[in-house]
Write a protein that holds these residues in place. Structure first.
Motif, short mmCIF file in Angstrom:
data_model
loop_
_atom_site.label_atom_id
_atom_site.label_comp_id
_atom_site.label_asym_id
_atom_site.label_seq_id
_atom_site.Cartn_x
_atom_site.Cartn_y
_atom_site.Cartn_z
N LEU A 152 -6.08 0.15 14.47
CA LEU A 152 -5.32 0.85 13.44
C LEU A 152 -5.71 2.33 13.43
O LEU A 152 -6.88 2.67 13.62
N PRO A 153 -4.73 3.21 13.20
CA PRO A 153 -5.05 4.65 13.12
C PRO A 153 -5.72 4.96 11.77
O PRO A 153 -5.69 4.13 10.87
N SER A 154 -6.26 6.17 11.66
CA SER A 154 -6.90 6.53 10.38
C SER A 154 -5.94 7.26 9.45
O SER A 154 -6.26 7.48 8.29
N GLU A 155 -4.78 7.66 10.02
CA GLU A 155 -3.79 8.36 9.18
C GLU A 155 -2.40 7.80 9.42
O GLU A 155 -2.12 7.24 10.48
N VAL A 156 -1.53 8.00 8.42
CA VAL A 156 -0.17 7.44 8.48
C VAL A 156 0.61 7.93 9.71
O VAL A 156 1.36 7.16 10.31
N ASP A 157 0.38 9.19 10.12
CA ASP A 157 1.08 9.72 11.31
C ASP A 157 0.87 8.82 12.54
O ASP A 157 1.75 8.69 13.38
N GLY A 158 -0.29 8.24 12.62
CA GLY A 158 -0.62 7.39 13.76
C GLY A 158 0.17 6.09 13.80
O GLY A 158 0.08 5.34 14.78
N LEU A 159 0.94 5.80 12.75
CA LEU A 159 1.76 4.58 12.75
C LEU A 159 3.12 4.81 13.38
O LEU A 159 3.87 3.86 13.62
N ALA A 160 3.44 6.09 13.68
CA ALA A 160 4.75 6.42 14.26
C ALA A 160 4.91 5.66 15.58
O ALA A 160 3.99 5.58 16.39
N PRO A 171 6.15 -0.01 14.85
CA PRO A 171 6.81 -0.61 13.68
C PRO A 171 6.06 -1.81 13.10
O PRO A 171 5.99 -1.96 11.88
N GLU A 172 5.48 -2.66 13.98
CA GLU A 172 4.80 -3.85 13.46
C GLU A 172 3.55 -3.46 12.69
O GLU A 172 3.25 -3.98 11.62
N ALA A 173 2.78 -2.50 13.27
CA ALA A 173 1.57 -2.04 12.59
C ALA A 173 1.94 -1.40 11.26
O ALA A 173 1.32 -1.68 10.22
N GLY A 174 2.98 -0.58 11.27
CA GLY A 174 3.43 0.08 10.04
C GLY A 174 3.83 -0.92 8.97
O GLY A 174 3.52 -0.75 7.79
N ASN A 175 4.50 -1.97 9.41
CA ASN A 175 4.95 -2.99 8.45
C ASN A 175 3.77 -3.71 7.81
O ASN A 175 3.71 -3.87 6.59
N LEU A 176 2.79 -4.13 8.63
CA LEU A 176 1.64 -4.87 8.07
C LEU A 176 0.83 -3.97 7.14
O LEU A 176 0.37 -4.41 6.08
N VAL A 177 0.66 -2.71 7.51
CA VAL A 177 -0.06 -1.78 6.63
C VAL A 177 0.73 -1.58 5.33
O VAL A 177 0.15 -1.55 4.24
N GLU A 235 -4.49 5.24 1.81
CA GLU A 235 -5.72 4.61 1.30
C GLU A 235 -6.10 3.39 2.13
O GLU A 235 -7.28 3.17 2.43
N VAL A 236 -5.09 2.62 2.53
CA VAL A 236 -5.37 1.44 3.34
C VAL A 236 -5.97 1.85 4.68
O VAL A 236 -6.93 1.25 5.17
N LEU A 237 -5.40 2.93 5.27
CA LEU A 237 -5.89 3.36 6.58
C LEU A 237 -7.27 4.01 6.49
O LEU A 237 -8.04 3.97 7.45
N ASP A 288 9.45 -8.96 14.40
CA ASP A 288 10.12 -7.78 14.98
C ASP A 288 10.16 -6.69 13.90
O ASP A 288 10.93 -6.77 12.95
N GLY A 289 9.28 -5.69 14.08
CA GLY A 289 9.10 -4.66 13.05
C GLY A 289 10.29 -3.74 12.86
O GLY A 289 10.26 -2.86 12.01
N THR A 290 11.36 -3.94 13.65
CA THR A 290 12.54 -3.09 13.48
C THR A 290 13.64 -3.81 12.70
O THR A 290 14.67 -3.23 12.41
N LYS A 291 13.42 -5.10 12.39
CA LYS A 291 14.43 -5.88 11.65
C LYS A 291 13.91 -6.20 10.26
O LYS A 291 12.74 -6.51 10.08
N LYS A 292 14.82 -6.14 9.28
CA LYS A 292 14.43 -6.46 7.91
C LYS A 292 14.00 -7.91 7.77
O LYS A 292 14.59 -8.79 8.40
#
Ligand code: TRP
Length: 358
Positions: free
Chosen positions: A254-262, A265-271, A284-286, A215-219
């Motif tokens: 996966l998006p090519s830029e960080v904005d695309g992770l908005a 949450p799960e994708a943002g966390n793994l990246v 750089e990862v994206l 759950d990408g919204t929980k620590k």
């Protein structure tokens, strides 16, 4: 005279250390060792605030966290490594800070509200006072810097509030005894001379906050009932790979830029995890993985995690067989820590006016 640059940080010895503790805290301490004096504490006094753990488990966890510090690259020659309960200055200064801090300040702490839950009346007084002990940890060494994850920001603000109130309330005594340091950043809110520094948080990097794999919204947390939600530092290769394979994701590439992770949450966390492990930015990862599916990204992340974590894990396992080695590092650290804290506490007692008859 100025405040000497000194960093202090700590982790609680409660059960398994996981990737969140490593990326959010311990791994960030390693470079600080070459920038200033560093003190890293296993905060066992904090570990009894929610409830008393089993005594044997508390001892084992204290050694395990110490082993993790060392395996992660904290060098006991460069840094002071010790467990909090061995240096009485922490408890003593915490008591004094309990009389500096106001109940209202404590009641506003979000971590207290989260940990106490609905039944606040039944939480221990120690849980409420937790941030005052944390302020004592830091200020018993007049630490100027604290590297921590962003969930500790509010506690560090409280540490500054306590330092400011002490500095103000005892300004005359500090001046008279000649134990102050000119305020390096003069302001109308503070006296010209400070006894305690106004400690700065050091919060940086792509993944200061690692979230649950389920759950990408929980620590990411050791108290999550699902072991699949976290990667424990003690997990073996197969377990790490399996947990990453099973991590929750969405169906998109996966998006090519960080904005695309908005909003993902799960994708943002793994990246974020990939970036932190690879010591790169999310951008750089994206750049590398933008447009690819999780079916490609996850195996790459699993390989990276295994490559980064397994050398640490095997060193931690080795230390598990050598508790005496760990204990002697902690003993040496406690002596060095006490040698710094004791003279500071002596000044505090004088400032307050405790009669010294010894
Ligand atoms: N509260 C911190 C945490 O939960 C642990 C901690 C205790 C700490 N004392 C500290 C961190 C002093 C930094 C400095 O992560």
């Amino acid at each position: 005279m100025t405040f000497r640059s000194r960093a202090f940080s700590g982790v609680q010895p409660t059960g398994n250390l996981h990737l969140g503790n490593y990326l959010g805290a311990v791994s960030r301490w390693v470079p600080v060792q070459d920038q200033m004096e560093t003190i890293f504490c296993v905060v066992d006094l904090h570990a009894i605030t929610a409830s008393f753990p089993d005594p044997g488990e508390l001892q084992a966890a204290t050694r395990e966290v110490t082993a993790a510090y060392i395996a992660a690259g904290i060098d006991p020659k460069k840094s002071i490594i010790f467990n909090q309960s061995q240096v009485p200055a922490h408890s003593e200064l915490a008591w004094i800070f309990n009389c500096v801090a106001r109940i209202g300040w404590m009641n506003r702490m979000t971590q207290f509200k989260d940990k106490a839950g609905k039944n606040r009346e039944n939480a221990s007084l120690g849980l409420l006072a937790y941030p005052s002990l944390m302020a004592a940890d830091i200020l018993a060494y007049k630490a100027t810097h604290v590297p921590v994850g962003d969930d500790q920001k509010q506690h560090l603000e409280l540490t500054r509030d306590i330092a400011a109130k002490f500095n103000n309330d005892f300004a005359a005594q500090v001046k008279e005894l000649g134990v102050g340091v000119p305020n390096p950043t003069p302001s109308p809110e503070l006296p010209e001379e400070l006894f305690f520094p106004m400690t700065e948080p050091m919060i940086a990097g792509p993944a200061t906050r690692i979230m649950s794999l389920r759950d990408g919204t929980k620590k990411m947390s050791k108290s999550d009932p699902s072991d699949l939600s976290r990667i424990n530092l003690i997990d073996d290769e197969d377990t790490i790979s399996k947990k990453i394979r099973k991590a929750k994701t969405d169906p998109e590439a996966l998006p090519s830029e960080v904005d695309g992770l908005a909003g993902r949450p799960e994708a943002g966390n793994l990246v974020g995890i990939y970036a932190a492990l690879a010591e790169k930015t999310k951008d750089e990862v994206l750049q590398e993985f933008g447009g690819r599916q999780f079916s490609e990204f996850k195996p790459a992340l699993a390989d990276l995690a295994v490559a980064k974590l397994t050398p640490m894990t095997s060193e931690m396992r080795r230390y598990k067989e050598e508790p005496a080695e760990i204990d002697s590092i902690l003993k040496d650290g406690a002596e060095r820590a006490a040698a710094i804290a004791e003279p500071i506490l002596k000044d505090v007692r004088k400032i307050i006016g405790f009669l010294d008859v010894r």
